[in-house]
Design a protein around this motif. Structure first.
Motif: not given
Length: 505
Positions: A78, A106, A108, A112, A241, A381-382, A385
């Motif tokens: 991350t 990008r 997200g 992922a 995302l 993830i949101g 970010v």
């Protein structure tokens, strides 16, 4: 096959108790939260959280530690993607394309891709361990010091192929990495070398200090040298995302290739899991780009999915030498040995027979841990970010603070913070000279290991260097390395390679 299913069902019955699921969840959560902090990869995270497992049952303690391990590893990817900081050695390659994806808005899909790749690789590696733990032990026994040395030479040559830009710069970076790796105490004689009478250097330079300095502080200094509107943390406009259908189409074969490579290399004691992320990235760069696909180094999603898959598969199959031979294949496994010893378990071939619940329970918990990471991290993830929308003048002091804390807590030594500062300036210099630092890190990590295996091989052969070419596996690996080097040095290949990297730049 029936034996494998019986063993797995025994493992699942152990791992699927409410208590053990809770410990796996707590381990994954703590590992992710601490692993996301720059500078705190799996090793310091496990070292910090090891004491909380002392009072638990042995199976629960190891399940929780395994959860901390996967969580910290995911956390490392991350920070690598979002702020260009590899939390641990395996994330060094993820930085190359992952951070470029974040800069294009990008982040997200990159996160992922790392999560999905890790889950698929982890699930496959769990089956590999269950099916092949016993026969693969025999393969690991076939590797002696000469074979390990040759494997690492092949790894370093692969890093030259992997590096973008000038071949000469890539080779210079590897040589510099090897030289930095030699600082410390000589293995055989116990004499300090290149330490310049500085007591703190007798143990060598810490990996975290180099990685944080070159990648983290170097990037920060480079950013502060630019006007505020050009500061390269990331595009504040983040689009989508989750990966698109095209992303999935590109990722799928890359994840498969990375998983297979990581599963095989992770079994080898001595850095196989680390080599796998570099090797899988090299392999991806050799496969043809599809129409509309970004070049590697500019934000290609395959450059995130493949090394993350390989890294995760390799880190799980690296449990095989630990559980079957009692040999820790990396620093994390060494901590696992410590944890097992605290709970009166002697790691090695006997664990499988004397304590099958522990052995198969741990293997089943790996799958549960990987599934929990997906459940925990895809919804987050949101939130990760959102970190990127923090103005840079607030973000960089926080990164500096967390890096310093991470480096300090590894050895509780202020000297390491000074080292990060020095390597920060070195990283800034690399930035100005347009040098790719990933090969330096690989040379630094593999250097001491190569030296140890070479010396061991020469001791066993009484100083006869021909041992490297008379043993068939070693000779095969060295031949592969020589062919790879010759191919890269061919004028026509070199010209095409330079043209490709000019297009990428």
């Amino acid at each position: 096959m029936s034996d494998m299913l019986a063993n797995l069902s025994l493992g699942l019955s152990v791992a699927f108790t409410a208590t053990n699921i809770l410990y796996a969840f707590v381990g994954c959560l703590l590992g992710t939260l601490i692993g996301v902090l720059p500078g705190l990869g799996p090793v310091p995270t496990i070292a910090m959280l090891l004491p909380i497992t002392y009072g638990l049952e042995p199976v629960s303690a190891l399940i929780m530690l395994a959860g901390i391990y996967y969580g910290a590893q995911y956390g490392g990817s991350t920070t690598a993607i979002l702020v260009n900081l590899p939390g641990e050695a395996g994330s060094v390659v993820t930085v190359i394309d992952g951070h470029q994806m974040a800069r294009r808005g990008r982040a997200g899909p990159a996160l992922a891709a790392a999560g999905i790749g890790s889950f698929i690789a982890g699930s496959f590696a769990t089956l590999v361990i269950a099916a092949f733990a016993v026969p693969l032990t025999a393969v690991a026994f076939m590797f002696g010091p000469a074979e390990y040395f040759s494997l690492m030479v092949l790894g370093l040559i692969g890093a030259v192929v992997l590096a973008s830009g000038s071949l000469l710069k890539a080779i210079a970076m590897i040589v510099l990495g090897l030289l930095l790796g030699m600082i410390g105490t000589d293995i055989n004689s116990g004499v300090a070398r290149y330490a310049f009478d500085i007591p703190e250097l007798t143990d060598g330079i810490d990996f975290v200090a180099i990685a944080m300095g070159v990648f983290g502080f170097g990037e920060i200094i480079a950013n502060l040298g630019r006007p505020s509107e050009q500061r390269d943390i990331v595009a504040t406009k983040v689009t989508g995302l989750m990966p698109t259908r095209d992303d999935f189409r590109r990722m799928a074969p890359a994840i498969l290739r990375g998983t297979l490579m990581g599963s095989v290399l992770g079994i080898l004691p001595g850095g196989g899991a680390l080599l796998s992320s570099f090797a899988s990235y090299t392999l991806e760069k050799k496969t043809r780009l599809r129409p509309g696909e970004l070049p590697f180094g500019q934000g290609n999603i395959r450059g995130v999915a493949a090394p993350e898959s390989a890294n995760n598969a390799g880190s799980q199959t690296s449990f095989i030498p630990l559980l079957t031979l009692g040999i820790p294949s990396n620093a994390v496994m060494a901590l696992m040995v410590g944890a097992m010893t605290i709970h009166n378990i002697q790691p090695g071939p006997e664990v499988m027979n004397s304590n099958p619940e522990l052995f198969w329970g741990l293997i089943a918990s790996m799958w549960i841990g990987n599934a929990m990471l997906i459940v925990l991290n895809l919804p987050l993830i949101g939130i990760w970010v959102k970190l990127l929308t923090v103005p840079y003048q607030w973000l960089f002091p926080a990164i500096v603070l967390f890096c310093s804390l991470g480096v300090y807590t590894t050895n509780n030594n202020v000297f390491d913070i000074w080292m990060v500062g020095v390597f920060g300036l070195v990283g800034y210099l690399f930035h100005k000279l347009d040098v790719e630092p990933a090969p330096l890190i690989l040379g630094f990590i593999l250097g001491p290991m190569m030296e140890e295996y070479l010396r061991r091989a020469l001791l066993l052969s009484r100083g006869d260097w021909s041992v490297l070419v008379t043993r068939p596996i070693s000779a095969g690996l060295l031949t592969a390395a020589a062919i790879l080097l010759l191919v890269v040095l061919l004028p026509s290949v070199r010209k095409k390679r330079e043209e490709a990297f000019v297009e990428e730049g």
